[in-house]
Design a protein around this motif. Structure first.
Motif, short mmCIF file in Angstrom:
data_model
loop_
_atom_site.label_atom_id
_atom_site.label_comp_id
_atom_site.label_asym_id
_atom_site.label_seq_id
_atom_site.Cartn_x
_atom_site.Cartn_y
_atom_site.Cartn_z
N PRO A 1 12.57 10.86 -4.51
CA PRO A 1 11.25 11.42 -4.30
C PRO A 1 10.27 10.87 -5.31
O PRO A 1 10.63 10.56 -6.43
N GLY A 2 9.05 10.76 -4.87
CA GLY A 2 8.01 10.30 -5.78
C GLY A 2 7.59 8.89 -5.54
O GLY A 2 6.69 8.37 -6.17
N GLY A 3 8.28 8.17 -4.63
CA GLY A 3 7.80 6.83 -4.31
C GLY A 3 8.89 5.81 -4.32
O GLY A 3 9.86 5.91 -5.06
N LEU B 1 0.81 -1.22 0.00
CA LEU B 1 0.00 0.00 0.00
C LEU B 1 0.85 1.27 0.00
O LEU B 1 0.44 2.30 -0.53
N THR B 2 2.05 1.20 0.60
CA THR B 2 2.89 2.39 0.62
C THR B 2 3.69 2.58 -0.67
O THR B 2 4.37 3.59 -0.83
N GLU B 3 3.61 1.62 -1.59
CA GLU B 3 4.29 1.80 -2.86
C GLU B 3 3.73 2.99 -3.63
O GLU B 3 4.44 3.69 -4.33
N GLU B 4 2.41 3.21 -3.49
CA GLU B 4 1.76 4.34 -4.17
C GLU B 4 0.80 5.02 -3.20
O GLU B 4 -0.42 4.82 -3.29
N PRO B 5 1.31 5.82 -2.28
CA PRO B 5 0.42 6.50 -1.33
C PRO B 5 -0.61 7.35 -2.08
O PRO B 5 -0.28 8.05 -3.03
N GLY B 6 -1.86 7.25 -1.64
CA GLY B 6 -2.92 8.01 -2.28
C GLY B 6 -3.63 7.29 -3.40
O GLY B 6 -4.72 7.70 -3.82
N ALA B 7 -3.03 6.20 -3.92
CA ALA B 7 -3.66 5.45 -5.01
C ALA B 7 -4.72 4.51 -4.46
O ALA B 7 -4.54 3.89 -3.42
N LEU B 8 -5.84 4.42 -5.17
CA LEU B 8 -6.90 3.50 -4.80
C LEU B 8 -6.58 2.11 -5.34
O LEU B 8 -6.42 1.93 -6.54
N MET B 9 -6.46 1.14 -4.45
CA MET B 9 -6.16 -0.23 -4.82
C MET B 9 -7.41 -1.10 -4.63
O MET B 9 -8.01 -1.08 -3.55
N ILE C 1 -0.48 9.06 3.71
CA ILE C 1 0.49 9.39 4.75
C ILE C 1 -0.05 10.57 5.53
O ILE C 1 -0.41 11.60 4.94
N VAL C 2 -0.14 10.45 6.82
CA VAL C 2 -0.66 11.56 7.63
C VAL C 2 0.30 12.73 7.50
O VAL C 2 1.50 12.60 7.75
N GLY C 3 -0.21 13.87 7.07
CA GLY C 3 0.64 15.02 6.80
C GLY C 3 0.91 15.20 5.32
O GLY C 3 1.25 16.28 4.87
#
Length: 249
Positions: free
Chosen positions: A235-237, A165-173, A223-225
């Motif tokens: 950067p970027g993942g 899940l952290t590979e693409e924060p914000g992406a809907l899986m 990610i909180v924040g």
């Protein structure tokens, strides 16, 4: 994506070829083990039948694996567990029993290729952990997770799920994507286990990450924040794999 299909049963091969092409795959079809080993064109994955007319498919599997790391998915009418075990031990990445549907084969291909891409990306990193925001780090080489510098004890599948899940924060899986990636395409149990693991991560990482459930679809990790991830992949993942096991709780 280019597929080398090794199958002597013409109706099966034609059905697979048509189905794979509908989903955008390029397919080279050969009917013998000798033709498979002589094939010089590029391919990303091999679909290999064991019941070939000129040689045992297990021997072809072994020979292909000795040549390199191209993913091999065995497709066979043999249901004997011994053949499955031997095929996997000889280097096959997955095993699909006949009869099967084209969508199942495609799911297996995608799951195998996803694992290969993560493994390749991991081997290309120089070490270190990926940082998410100011508090969370995921070290995919060591399969360890830290919050504020303290290691968090995770069961193996909890680690795999968080890593994915952290590979693409914000992406809907979607639930299907997650189950294939974390429990792999061979998982036929209830998807309720996914909800249980999500709940465990929410408890352990409260205030660090938020995992949102999207009804009828799947989950989205934030990610909180909202700070972008940084680390060996830049950067970027991150680009490393979900390790096979994490610290046990």
């Amino acid at each position: 994506m280019h597929v080398l299909l090794v199958e002597d049963d013409e109706p099966v091969a034609e059905s697979l070829r048509r189905g794979l092409k509908r989903y955008g795959f390029e397919v080279d079809w050969v009917t013998t083990g000798a033709a498979a080993l002589a094939h010089s064109g590029p391919y990303d994955v091999v679909l290999l039948d064991l019941g070939l007319p000129d040689t045992d498919g297990l021997d072809v599997c072994k020979a292909l694996r000795e040549r390199g790391d191209v993913p091999i998915i065995v497709i066979s009418a043999r249901s004997d567990e011994t053949d499955r075990v031997v095929g996997l031990e000889l280097g096959a990445d997955d095993y699909v029993s006949k009869p099967f549907g084209v969508r199942e084969v495609i799911a297996r291909i995608r799951a195998v290729m996803r694992r290969v891409r993560r493994r390749t990306a991991d081997e290309g990193t120089t070490g270190g952990a990926d940082r998410y925001g100011t508090r969370l780090t995921v070290d995919r080489k060591a399969a360890r997770v830290h919050v504020d510098g303290a290691e968090i004890a995770l069961a193996p599948k909890e680690y795999d799920l968080l890593s994915f899940l952290t590979e693409e924060p914000g992406a809907l899986m979607s639930r299907e994507q997650i189950m294939e990636a974390v429990w792999d395409a061979n998982w036929f149990g209830p998807t309720k286990t996914l909800d249980v693991h999500v709940a465990a991560l929410r408890r352990k990482f409260a205030g660090v990450v938020a995992i949102e459930a999207v009804r009828g679809v799947g989950f989205r990790l934030e990610i909180v924040g909202g700070t972008a991830p940084t680390g060996p992949s830049g950067p970027g993942g991150p680009s490393g794999p979900g390790g096979p096991a994490g610290p046990t709780s």
